[in-house]
Design a protein around this motif. Sequence first.
Motif, short mmCIF file in Angstrom:
data_model
loop_
_atom_site.label_atom_id
_atom_site.label_comp_id
_atom_site.label_asym_id
_atom_site.label_seq_id
_atom_site.Cartn_x
_atom_site.Cartn_y
_atom_site.Cartn_z
N LEU A 451 0.87 -1.31 0.08
CA LEU A 451 -0.06 0.08 0.04
C LEU A 451 0.97 1.37 -0.05
O LEU A 451 0.46 2.21 -0.64
N HIS A 452 1.94 1.08 0.65
CA HIS A 452 2.68 2.23 0.93
C HIS A 452 3.38 2.50 -0.28
O HIS A 452 3.64 3.76 -1.10
N GLU A 453 3.88 1.32 -1.06
CA GLU A 453 4.50 1.63 -2.72
C GLU A 453 3.55 2.14 -3.49
O GLU A 453 3.82 2.90 -4.15
N ALA A 454 2.35 1.49 -3.31
CA ALA A 454 1.26 2.21 -4.21
C ALA A 454 1.17 3.62 -4.25
O ALA A 454 0.74 4.29 -5.22
N ARG A 455 0.77 4.14 -2.84
CA ARG A 455 0.59 5.31 -2.54
C ARG A 455 1.84 6.18 -3.07
O ARG A 455 1.62 7.34 -3.45
N GLU A 456 3.19 5.74 -2.98
CA GLU A 456 4.36 6.30 -3.39
C GLU A 456 4.36 6.39 -4.66
O GLU A 456 4.53 7.73 -5.43
N GLU A 458 1.75 6.42 -6.88
CA GLU A 458 0.66 7.21 -7.07
C GLU A 458 0.86 8.69 -7.04
O GLU A 458 0.61 9.51 -8.03
N ARG A 459 1.64 9.00 -5.82
CA ARG A 459 2.17 10.29 -5.62
C ARG A 459 3.01 10.73 -6.75
O ARG A 459 2.88 11.83 -7.19
N LYS A 460 3.81 9.99 -7.15
CA LYS A 460 4.79 10.26 -7.94
C LYS A 460 4.06 10.48 -9.49
O LYS A 460 4.64 11.29 -10.25
N LYS A 464 4.24 13.67 -11.74
CA LYS A 464 4.65 13.65 -12.91
C LYS A 464 3.72 14.09 -13.90
O LYS A 464 4.03 15.12 -15.06
N LEU A 465 2.48 13.76 -13.74
CA LEU A 465 1.51 14.46 -14.52
C LEU A 465 1.23 15.75 -14.40
O LEU A 465 1.04 16.56 -15.31
N LEU A 466 1.32 16.44 -13.43
CA LEU A 466 1.22 17.72 -13.18
C LEU A 466 2.65 18.37 -13.92
O LEU A 466 2.14 19.40 -14.42
N ASP A 467 3.58 17.88 -13.74
CA ASP A 467 4.78 18.59 -14.26
C ASP A 467 4.50 18.50 -15.88
O ASP A 467 5.09 19.42 -16.48
N LEU A 499 -6.57 6.15 -12.28
CA LEU A 499 -6.05 6.42 -10.62
C LEU A 499 -7.21 6.26 -9.66
O LEU A 499 -6.98 5.83 -8.68
N ASP A 500 -8.35 6.48 -10.01
CA ASP A 500 -9.68 6.15 -9.30
C ASP A 500 -9.83 4.85 -9.00
O ASP A 500 -10.12 4.34 -7.80
#
Length: 552
Positions: A451-456, A458-460, A464-467, A499-500
Amino acid sequence: MSIRGLKKKQPKTFKVRIITVDAEMEFSCEMKWKGKDLFDLVCRALGLRETWFFGLQYTIKGMCTWLKMDKKVLDQEIPKEDPISFHFLAKFYPEKVEEELLQEITQHLFFLQVKKQILDEEIYCSPEATVLLASYAVQAKYGDYDPNFHEPGFLAHDELLPKRVLRQYQLTAEMWEEKITAWYAEHRGIARDEAEMNYLKIAQDLEMYGVNYFPIAQNKNHTDLLLGVDAKGIHIYSINNRFSPNKSFEWSSIRNISCSEKELTIKPLDKKAEVFKFFSSQLKVNKLIFQLCIGNHDLFMRRRKVDSIEIQQMKAQAREEKARKKMENQRLAREKQLREEAERAKEELERRLFQLEDEARQANEALLRSQEAAELLAEKAQIAEEEAKLLAQNAAEAEQERQRLEITALKSKEEKRLMEQKMREAELIAVKLVKESDRRAKEAEHLKQDLHEAREAERKAKQKLLDITRLNYPHMAKYPQYSPGDSRDANFDRGSIKLDLKDIDLKRLSFEIERERLDYLENSRKFEDRLKELKNEIHALKLEEKQAGLYS
């Protein structure tokens, strides 16, 4: 009343008190009586026939003097008192008491006088001899020794030993009495007159026995000496030694004795021998010495002559009296022996009777004890029988209880075995639960990590998408109706959907993890409750086993 008054008034009689060693007597005397008349009266009163040994003594001006027999009593220099006191004492002593003292009264008077002289230390006696003499005096007074009658302390009030002897040895009165009693017990069977004669026979061998001492001087320069007169002769002593004379004159070796004022002369039978002269302090002392010398010399000569008819009769009577007393004593001794034997036989019979009575009493008591014991045994037998029945009943009850306890023990063992089996199963379940818990914990840990890897990721991805969005479409906000951007918006929407979807999987995974955690907690709680129930059951089984052991 004075004597001079008596002479002037010339009464018919005057009173005289005669003091013997153990008694006092009073007489009325005629005025004209001579000393011999009074002396004969006293001898008749005492029943005394051996009068030549005795005299009447009085004290005048501190000097002891003997009453003269040939002069009137009142004409002599006697004490002026009423009544006039005289002491009736032995004036002359025999050479051999056993041969010369014929009458019992004579022996008794001599015994009392010599005993008093020894106790007053006028006659010296060694301590050993005084104890022996005291034992004879006790025999004469009390008779044969009887331990039942003569208990310790019976001599406490008797004066038996000189004070010099008592001071010389550090012995108590009880010790002296024990020594005297030891000798006294050996004199059994001796009569009173024999005991007194034995006393005198021992006393006559003492150095100072029967000696009258007078202080003299051999010359006018007054060289102090002592002159002694006794039944054997005249003796000269030094002033400090009254035992061994320096010089002696036996009566058989004296030719003449003369007295002139204070001088006394002794002329030996041997004319070649030296004449002995001595001087005394007073004329009265010289006359007294001269009087004693004449009396002792007369008795000495009488002993060596043929006895007179009177003496022969007295000796015959004395022999007859001794023979009669001897026969009487023998008869009394036989009677006493027979009486003692009869008393011993009586005592033996009484002892035997008492023993038989005691045996009969003991037998009767034994019979009573046997009867009581029989009754007691019967009661005990009945009690034992009842106790046996009660014990049999108790044994039956105990057997039933034992069987019940055995059954209970078997049940307890079975229950214990089941419980142990349940415990082992519970332990296995616990082990499995622990393992499962560990496994689930590890899975949860992996899931948390995923879960932590997935959230990490997702955050990345969002970052990246925002960038990318800011780099490619910097003016999109400024120109929102630009058409080419619609497809890209579509692509952006698809990414958002992805993502959802990914968020939905993560939520579902978290829910499953939480549900499994709650299930695990519920199972743990139930397992703990089950363990508590098992512990309570095991504790109850242990209590039942202890109670079963107590009953056994």
